[in-house]
Write a protein that holds these residues in place. Structure first.
Motif, PDB file in Angstrom:
ATOM      1  N   ARG A  91       1.081  -0.586   0.249  1.00  0.00           N
ATOM      2  CA  ARG A  91       0.320   0.268  -0.050  1.00  0.00           C
ATOM      3  C   ARG A  91       1.071   1.808   0.010  1.00  0.00           C
ATOM      4  NH1 ARG A  91      -5.259   1.502   1.043  1.00  0.00           N
ATOM      5  NH2 ARG A  91      -6.115  -0.179   1.035  1.00  0.00           N
ATOM      6  N   LEU A  92       2.077   1.318   1.057  1.00  0.00           N
ATOM      7  CA  LEU A  92       2.458   2.773   1.253  1.00  0.00           C
ATOM      8  C   LEU A  92       3.862   2.736  -0.204  1.00  0.00           C
ATOM      9  CD1 LEU A  92       2.106   3.172   5.061  1.00  0.00           C
ATOM     10  CD2 LEU A  92       0.687   4.157   3.199  1.00  0.00           C
ATOM     11  N   GLY A  93       4.183   1.530  -0.175  1.00  0.00           N
ATOM     12  CA  GLY A  93       6.344   1.194  -1.086  1.00  0.00           C
ATOM     13  C   GLY A  93       6.574   1.023  -0.021  1.00  0.00           C
ATOM     14  N   ALA A  94       7.353  -0.156  -0.371  1.00  0.00           N
ATOM     15  CA  ALA A  94       8.626  -0.956   0.362  1.00  0.00           C
ATOM     16  C   ALA A  94       9.395  -0.228   0.725  1.00  0.00           C
ATOM     17  CB  ALA A  94       9.088  -1.708  -1.036  1.00  0.00           C
ATOM     18  N   GLN A  95      10.056   0.903   0.392  1.00  0.00           N
ATOM     19  CA  GLN A  95      10.873   1.910   0.774  1.00  0.00           C
ATOM     20  C   GLN A  95      10.547   2.356   1.544  1.00  0.00           C
ATOM     21  OE1 GLN A  95      14.379   1.702   0.125  1.00  0.00           O
ATOM     22  NE2 GLN A  95      13.447   0.557  -1.592  1.00  0.00           N
ATOM     23  N   ARG A  96       9.028   2.911   2.362  1.00  0.00           N
ATOM     24  CA  ARG A  96       8.342   3.490   3.572  1.00  0.00           C
ATOM     25  C   ARG A  96       7.773   2.523   4.544  1.00  0.00           C
ATOM     26  NH1 ARG A  96       4.058   7.684   0.464  1.00  0.00           N
ATOM     27  NH2 ARG A  96       5.965   8.703  -1.217  1.00  0.00           N
ATOM     28  N   VAL A  97       8.133   1.320   4.356  1.00  0.00           N
ATOM     29  CA  VAL A  97       8.127   0.551   5.749  1.00  0.00           C
ATOM     30  C   VAL A  97       9.582  -0.167   5.935  1.00  0.00           C
ATOM     31  CG1 VAL A  97       6.880  -1.676   6.788  1.00  0.00           C
ATOM     32  CG2 VAL A  97       5.984  -0.068   4.768  1.00  0.00           C
ATOM     33  N   ARG A  98      10.055   0.010   6.844  1.00  0.00           N
ATOM     34  CA  ARG A  98      11.494  -0.479   7.898  1.00  0.00           C
ATOM     35  C   ARG A  98      11.514  -1.115   8.978  1.00  0.00           C
ATOM     36  NH1 ARG A  98      14.299   2.519   3.646  1.00  0.00           N
ATOM     37  NH2 ARG A  98      15.730   2.383   4.862  1.00  0.00           N
ATOM     38  N   ARG A  99      12.779  -1.545   9.096  1.00  0.00           N
ATOM     39  CA  ARG A  99      12.998  -2.206   9.843  1.00  0.00           C
ATOM     40  C   ARG A  99      13.854  -2.354  10.607  1.00  0.00           C
ATOM     41  NH1 ARG A  99      11.218  -8.667   9.706  1.00  0.00           N
ATOM     42  NH2 ARG A  99       9.459  -7.421   9.639  1.00  0.00           N
ATOM     43  N   LEU A 100      14.679  -1.876  11.619  1.00  0.00           N
ATOM     44  CA  LEU A 100      15.612  -1.971  12.325  1.00  0.00           C
ATOM     45  C   LEU A 100      16.825  -3.539  12.462  1.00  0.00           C
ATOM     46  CD1 LEU A 100      15.429   0.090  15.250  1.00  0.00           C
ATOM     47  CD2 LEU A 100      16.496   0.713  12.785  1.00  0.00           C
ATOM     48  N   VAL A 101      17.922  -3.026  11.889  1.00  0.00           N
ATOM     49  CA  VAL A 101      18.923  -4.678  11.941  1.00  0.00           C
ATOM     50  C   VAL A 101      20.173  -4.240  12.658  1.00  0.00           C
ATOM     51  CG1 VAL A 101      19.838  -5.909  10.030  1.00  0.00           C
ATOM     52  CG2 VAL A 101      17.897  -5.224   9.594  1.00  0.00           C
ATOM     53  N   ALA A 102      20.186  -5.332  13.061  1.00  0.00           N
ATOM     54  CA  ALA A 102      21.511  -5.267  14.178  1.00  0.00           C
ATOM     55  C   ALA A 102      22.684  -5.205  13.153  1.00  0.00           C
ATOM     56  CB  ALA A 102      21.359  -6.263  15.361  1.00  0.00           C
ATOM     57  N   GLN A 103      23.583  -4.687  14.172  1.00  0.00           N
ATOM     58  CA  GLN A 103      25.171  -4.693  13.661  1.00  0.00           C
ATOM     59  C   GLN A 103      26.117  -4.981  14.813  1.00  0.00           C
ATOM     60  OE1 GLN A 103      24.910  -3.894   9.744  1.00  0.00           O
ATOM     61  NE2 GLN A 103      23.320  -4.437  10.080  1.00  0.00           N
ATOM     62  N   ASP A 104      27.269  -5.516  13.734  1.00  0.00           N
ATOM     63  CA  ASP A 104      27.841  -6.440  15.122  1.00  0.00           C
ATOM     64  C   ASP A 104      29.351  -4.810  15.078  1.00  0.00           C
ATOM     65  OD1 ASP A 104      29.984  -7.417  16.171  1.00  0.00           O
ATOM     66  OD2 ASP A 104      30.915  -8.678  14.590  1.00  0.00           O
ATOM     67  N   SER A 105      28.280  -3.951  16.331  1.00  0.00           N
ATOM     68  CA  SER A 105      29.387  -2.619  16.026  1.00  0.00           C
ATOM     69  C   SER A 105      28.077  -2.437  17.590  1.00  0.00           C
ATOM     70  CB  SER A 105      28.908  -2.092  15.756  1.00  0.00           C
ATOM     71  OG  SER A 105      29.419  -0.429  16.143  1.00  0.00           O
ATOM     72  N   HIS A 106      29.671  -1.356  18.638  1.00  0.00           N
ATOM     73  CA  HIS A 106      29.284  -1.106  20.370  1.00  0.00           C
ATOM     74  C   HIS A 106      28.788   0.260  19.648  1.00  0.00           C
ATOM     75  CE1 HIS A 106      29.619  -5.025  22.527  1.00  0.00           C
ATOM     76  NE2 HIS A 106      30.949  -4.727  21.471  1.00  0.00           N
ATOM     77  N   LEU A 107      29.106   1.291  19.054  1.00  0.00           N
ATOM     78  CA  LEU A 107      29.051   2.549  19.176  1.00  0.00           C
ATOM     79  C   LEU A 107      26.964   2.268  18.771  1.00  0.00           C
ATOM     80  CD1 LEU A 107      31.590   3.776  16.922  1.00  0.00           C
ATOM     81  CD2 LEU A 107      31.744   3.006  19.789  1.00  0.00           C
ATOM     82  N   PRO A 108      26.400   3.449  19.690  1.00  0.00           N
ATOM     83  CA  PRO A 108      24.637   3.440  19.983  1.00  0.00           C
ATOM     84  C   PRO A 108      24.612   3.644  17.588  1.00  0.00           C
ATOM     85  CG  PRO A 108      25.940   4.115  21.288  1.00  0.00           C
ATOM     86  CD  PRO A 108      26.899   4.309  20.537  1.00  0.00           C
ATOM     87  N   GLU A 109      25.694   4.351  17.366  1.00  0.00           N
ATOM     88  CA  GLU A 109      25.166   4.992  15.791  1.00  0.00           C
ATOM     89  C   GLU A 109      24.979   4.150  14.705  1.00  0.00           C
ATOM     90  OE1 GLU A 109      28.446   7.125  16.354  1.00  0.00           O
ATOM     91  OE2 GLU A 109      27.868   6.851  17.855  1.00  0.00           O
ATOM     92  N   ILE A 110      25.840   3.145  14.984  1.00  0.00           N
ATOM     93  CA  ILE A 110      26.321   2.389  13.650  1.00  0.00           C
ATOM     94  C   ILE A 110      25.956   0.817  14.052  1.00  0.00           C
ATOM     95  CG2 ILE A 110      27.712   3.652  12.566  1.00  0.00           C
ATOM     96  CD1 ILE A 110      29.708   1.775  13.282  1.00  0.00           C
TER      97      ILE A 110
END
Length: 517
Positions: free
Chosen positions: A371-390
């Motif tokens: 309905r809204l477009g694939a780029q507008r429905v997003r999910r957070l994916v964990a990364q291998d880093s301790h720094l909060p911004e990444i």
């Protein structure tokens, strides 16, 4: 390598493509129509309609000479982009016969109809259907079907149109001029100077002397036309691994009918997908209108999908989200459902370990994305880093599937107690001016965005370090949770340690990284 004896190629030549395009866009005129373009320093004719051809005008003739012969001539400058766009539209429309359609620029198409003709009652019936539709669209054309690309191309352009059986290439090509082999004009002229003007003149000549004098392209093109050497067809669109289609005796126009057909086609695809253990990740519905227009609607999925009802629900959302209404014109006479991207789908057991809940979430993601477009429905994916911004990145929810990386993070958190983190982080940490009682202690006050905040409570530090080889470096950060007099709570950190400060070096700096609710 020889061509398969079952291969059937259709060549469509639109010899008046440029003039037909112009004639279709304006009222009929009795004057002969020609299209001219700049070649060198002169304007020459590049296309003529049938009326102009009957009075002796041919491509290559200078425009001034043509006007001198026929002052009432209707001359229009060429527009190669418009011609290419019309050819692409016709190629789209020809997808109703086969998914293997290639452009034979500048004014032709090639269709691999191997195994497709029986759907129309045979090759002659397919040619008749294609001819009737092209005539209705006011397009001049020639059609030939043969066992190789070269033979079909030659037959369509040099007067041998129609249906030619496999193995008949030699008889078909022998009387045709050498230009029918798609040779360079200079090569054709060189062959003509030694008396070789037709394909039959070279077909039985010794090959070594012919190659030594005129190059290997002559023999290569001859063998391709004779189906002695394979010539691959490069389709203009990728061929879907799974396709189901349906033709209608009467055109359909209602959206409910389109969705019902979509579900039936999805049910047919389900059988093929189950047989190979696959599921659909991207699906395309192609609707062919009776007037030749083609409409494509695509939908993605968050996990490999087979269920016909779920596929129908996706296209219900896609149709509802279209910026312009689904215009059926005089109706759609054919529909095709294609799985553009398929992935392996492991067998699953229903109702155990929250499987039903996961399915419901995936259905929600798919419907929102449709309905809204694939780029507008997003999910957070964990990364291998301790720094909060990444430590997490935002990706389209359908792309991540079920592996979002948080399982390993939850396992780590069960072993190590982490301090609370704010729900809202700034895109980038912003520098602040801070005053601390002791060098490594929490701030007493700080100024951020010109506002002064007096700290009444502080908790910390929580030390976080990045890896030394990353772009963020391995500098230590001491994070503090602080609250000011107004009740606002912030997440601050000091970058660097005073104990590591080199003589004459810059002092550690303070940043605000987020806010607590």
């Amino acid at each position: 390598m020889a061509v398969s004896r079952s291969q059937r190629m259709l060549s469509l030549w639109l010899h008046c493509l440029s003039t037909d395009r112009i004639a279709r866009s304006r009222e009929a005129s009795p004057a002969p129509l020609v299209v001219y373009g700049k070649r060198g320093n002169a304007d020459v004719l590049v296309a003529v309609d049938d009326a102009a051809a009957r009075i002796g005008l041919t491509p290559g003739l200078a425009l001034t000479q043509a006007r001198a012969m026929h002052p009432a001539l209707d001359a229009v400058p060429e527009d190669a982009d418009a011609d290419a766009q019309l050819l692409e539209q016709i190629a789209d429309w020809c997808l109703r016969y086969t998914p293997l359609v290639a452009c034979d620029a500048p004014n032709g198409l090639l269709l691999d109809i191997t195994g497709c003709a029986h759907l129309y009652g045979g090759e002659k019936a397919l040619i008749a259907d294609l001819s009737a539709r092209l005539a209705q669209a006011n397009l001049a054309f020639s059609i030939a079907v043969a066992g190789s690309i070269g033979a079909a191309h030659a037959a369509a352009r040099y007067g041998a149109t129609g249906h030619h059986t496999n193995g008949d290439e030699r008889r078909l090509l022998t009387p045709l001029p050498l230009a029918a082999l798609r040779l360079e004009a200079a090569t054709v002229a060189s062959l003509a100077r030694v008396g070789l003007k037709r394909v039959g003149d070279i077909i039985d000549l010794p090959r070594a002397p012919l190659t030594a004098r005129f190059g290997g392209d002559v023999i290569r093109q001859l063998d391709r036309a004779l189906a002695l050497e394979d010539e691959p067809l490069t389709p203009r669109l990728p061929v879907a691994p799974y396709i189901a289609e349906q033709r209608f005796p009467e055109p359909i126009a209602r959206e409910e009918d389109v969705l019902a057909v979509t579900e039936r086609l999805a049910q047919r695809l389900k059988t093929a997908l189950e047989r190979r253990g696959d599921g659909a990740r991207r699906i395309e519905l192609t609707l062919f209108r009776t007037d030749g227009a083609v409409r494509r609607i695509a939908a993605g999925t968050s996990r490999p999908l087979r269920d016909a009802a779920e596929i129908r629900a996706l296209f219900t959302e896609r149709l509802a989200a279209l910026a312009d209404a689904l215009d059926p014109g005089f109706g759609f006479d054919m529909a095709r459902l294609s799985v553009l991207i398929a992935e392996a789908r492991a067998p699953e057991q229903i109702g155990i370990d929250g499987g039903d809940e996961t399915k419901e979430i995936n259905r929600l993601v798919d419907r929102l994305s449709a309905r809204l477009g694939a780029q507008r429905v997003r999910r957070l994916v964990a990364q291998d880093s301790h720094l909060p911004e990444i430590a997490a990145v935002s990706q389209p929810a359908q792309r991540t599937g079920t592996d979002d990386g948080w399982a390993s993070f939850r396992a780590y958190r069960s072993e190590v107690e982490l301090a609370p983190r704010p729900l809202r982080l700034l895109t980038r940490p912003e520098p602040i001016e801070a005053v601390a009682e002791v060098p490594d202690g929490p701030p007493l006050r700080f100024r951020w965005r010109r506002a002064l905040h007096e700290v009444i409570f502080a908790d910390g530090p929580e030390r976080i370090e990045g890896v030394w080889w990353s772009e963020h470096g391995g500098a230590a950060r001491d994070y503090f949770r602080v609250e000011d007099k107004t009740g606002l709570r912030f997440w601050l950190f000091r970058a660097g340690l005073y104990r590591d400060l080199a003589p004459g070096g810059a002092a550690p700096t303070w940043f605000v990284h987020g806010m607590f609710a």
